[in-house]
Scaffold this active site. Structure first.
Site, short mmCIF file in Angstrom:
data_model
loop_
_atom_site.label_atom_id
_atom_site.label_comp_id
_atom_site.label_asym_id
_atom_site.label_seq_id
_atom_site.Cartn_x
_atom_site.Cartn_y
_atom_site.Cartn_z
N ASP A 28 61.69 6.01 24.26
CA ASP A 28 61.37 6.14 23.02
C ASP A 28 59.82 6.70 23.09
O ASP A 28 59.27 6.51 24.15
CB ASP A 28 61.19 4.93 21.90
CG ASP A 28 61.13 5.70 20.43
OD1 ASP A 28 61.36 6.71 20.28
OD2 ASP A 28 60.73 4.70 19.85
N HIS A 45 60.62 15.96 24.86
CA HIS A 45 62.14 15.57 25.20
C HIS A 45 62.28 16.18 26.57
O HIS A 45 62.85 15.90 27.50
CB HIS A 45 63.12 16.31 24.39
CG HIS A 45 63.05 15.83 23.03
ND1 HIS A 45 63.02 14.28 22.61
CD2 HIS A 45 63.13 16.35 21.66
CE1 HIS A 45 63.05 14.15 21.40
NE2 HIS A 45 63.18 15.19 20.73
N LEU A 139 74.67 3.30 42.18
CA LEU A 139 74.41 2.92 40.72
C LEU A 139 75.30 3.50 39.65
O LEU A 139 75.65 4.72 39.99
CB LEU A 139 72.96 3.64 40.73
CG LEU A 139 72.31 3.52 39.15
CD1 LEU A 139 71.94 1.95 39.01
CD2 LEU A 139 71.47 4.57 39.03
C1 IPE Z 1 65.90 5.20 19.55
O1 IPE Z 1 64.78 5.91 19.10
C2 IPE Z 1 67.17 6.06 19.97
C3 IPE Z 1 66.83 6.70 21.28
C4 IPE Z 1 65.92 6.24 22.18
C5 IPE Z 1 67.74 7.70 21.63
P1 IPE Z 1 64.62 6.22 17.60
O2 IPE Z 1 63.27 7.03 17.58
O3 IPE Z 1 65.61 7.17 17.12
O4 IPE Z 1 64.42 4.94 16.94
P2 IPE Z 1 63.94 4.54 15.75
O5 IPE Z 1 64.01 5.56 14.71
O6 IPE Z 1 62.19 4.50 15.93
O7 IPE Z 1 64.00 3.01 15.27
C1 IPE Z 2 62.93 9.22 22.07
O1 IPE Z 2 61.60 9.79 21.43
C2 IPE Z 2 64.11 10.42 21.96
C3 IPE Z 2 64.98 10.29 21.09
C4 IPE Z 2 65.31 9.67 20.22
C5 IPE Z 2 66.28 11.60 21.38
P1 IPE Z 2 61.43 10.31 19.99
O2 IPE Z 2 62.03 11.64 19.66
O3 IPE Z 2 62.25 9.31 19.23
O4 IPE Z 2 59.90 10.52 19.90
P2 IPE Z 2 59.13 9.51 18.81
O5 IPE Z 2 59.49 8.30 18.71
O6 IPE Z 2 59.40 10.32 17.57
O7 IPE Z 2 57.76 9.56 19.61
MG MG Z 3 61.32 7.56 18.38
#
Ligand code: IPE
Ligand code: IPE
Ligand code: MG
Length: 254
Positions: A28, A45, A139
């Site tokens: 995240d 990303h 792995l």
């Molecule tokens: C969790 O992250 C999903 C992934 C890392 C793919 P999110 O950014 O979607 O989660 P929330 O919305 O903060 O709970």
């Molecule tokens: C995690 O990073 C990747 C996915 C959920 C696809 P985020 O896109 O959720 O990044 P933040 O949490 O908004 O910073």
């Molecule tokens: Mg996120």
């Protein structure tokens, strides 16, 4: 030279006997990282893919059995269309570009999540990676794509109900193993360690059944900043945890 994972683990200060068998990660903070750099969210990303590479390679070196990465949740479809398109294109590119490396590293590739909703070209790349690496013994790299744990449990319940209706399964015989065997993760060990980056203290619909007794490790650092050093920190902390599984301490208690 033959690579010795235990010797390598010791060389970086980790006790090979105390490594997790299965590490799950909620990757995240890509968007927040991009903002700190004055960049668009999607650049976070793209940079996150490098962290995936580094962490995968290190898990191979250390002899970790399985790494399960949360790449795209069933709730992430709520994001703006351009971000969704970027994520799917990035995923496809990753699956293609990493293929040779995955084969070289003896990685067994796996995927959990619903196929419905993913495009035919992404599914084709996934299937090709699974097929090509089926016989590999290193792995297990499991990507959670279009994954949601509640949806997974719904699918498992439907599968079990179908077996009962067809007379293949006696309802009295439904136990925890039967449920585990009906999840997308059938045959995989439960995660021992769950890492979450970017500081959020929640599990966001990830592996709810499977993480019952996982050790949780959360860092405020964003996923694009995550690499070998932070992985080692998490593994060192994990080695110090006392896992009781509801029992008493091994040293005895009073
Ligand atoms: C969790 O992250 C999903 C992934 C890392 C793919 P999110 O950014 O979607 O989660 P929330 O919305 O903060 O709970
Ligand atoms: C995690 O990073 C990747 C996915 C959920 C696809 P985020 O896109 O959720 O990044 P933040 O949490 O908004 O910073
Ligand atoms: Mg996120």
């Amino acid at each position: 030279m033959i690579h010795d994972p235990a010797a390598y683990a010791r060389s970086v200060g980790l006790d090979p006997a105390k490594l997790p068998r299965h590490v799950a990660v909620i990757m995240d903070g890509n968007g927040r990282w991009a903002r700190t750099q004055g960049k668009e969210r999607v650049e976070g990303h793209a940079r996150g893919a490098k962290s995936v590479d580094d962490v995968t390679e290190e898990c191979c070196r250390l002899g970790v059995g399985q790494l399960t990465l949360y790449c795209f949740s069933s709730e992430n479809w709520k994001r703006p269309q351009p971000e969704l398109e970027f994520l799917m294109a990035l995923l496809k590119q990753y699956l293609l570009q990493e293929r040779a490396k995955i084969l070289r590293q003896n990685i067994r590739f796996a995927v959990i999540g619903r196929r419905d909703g993913l495009s035919a070209d992404v599914l084709a790349e996934i299937d090709e990676n699974v097929r090509l690496t089926r016989e590999n013994t290193g792995l297990t790299l499991c990507l959670a794509i279009n994954y949601g744990s509640r949806g997974e449990i719904v699918d498992a319940v439907k599968a079990i109900a179908g077996r009962v209706r067809r007379g293949e399964l006696d309802p009295a015989a439904i136990d925890e193993d039967a449920i585990s065997a009906s999840l997308y993760t059938a045959g995989m060990p439960d995660p021992d360690l769950l890492i979450r980056t970017a500081g959020e203290m929640r599990v966001s619909n990830y592996l709810l059944w499977q993480i019952s007794y996982a050790e949780l490790w959360v860092t405020p650092r964003f996923w694009p900043e995550f690499g070998v050093e932070l992985l080692h920190d998490a593994l060192r902390d994990f080695a110090r945890r006392e896992r009781r599984f509801g029992g008493l301490t091994t040293a005895g208690s009073n």
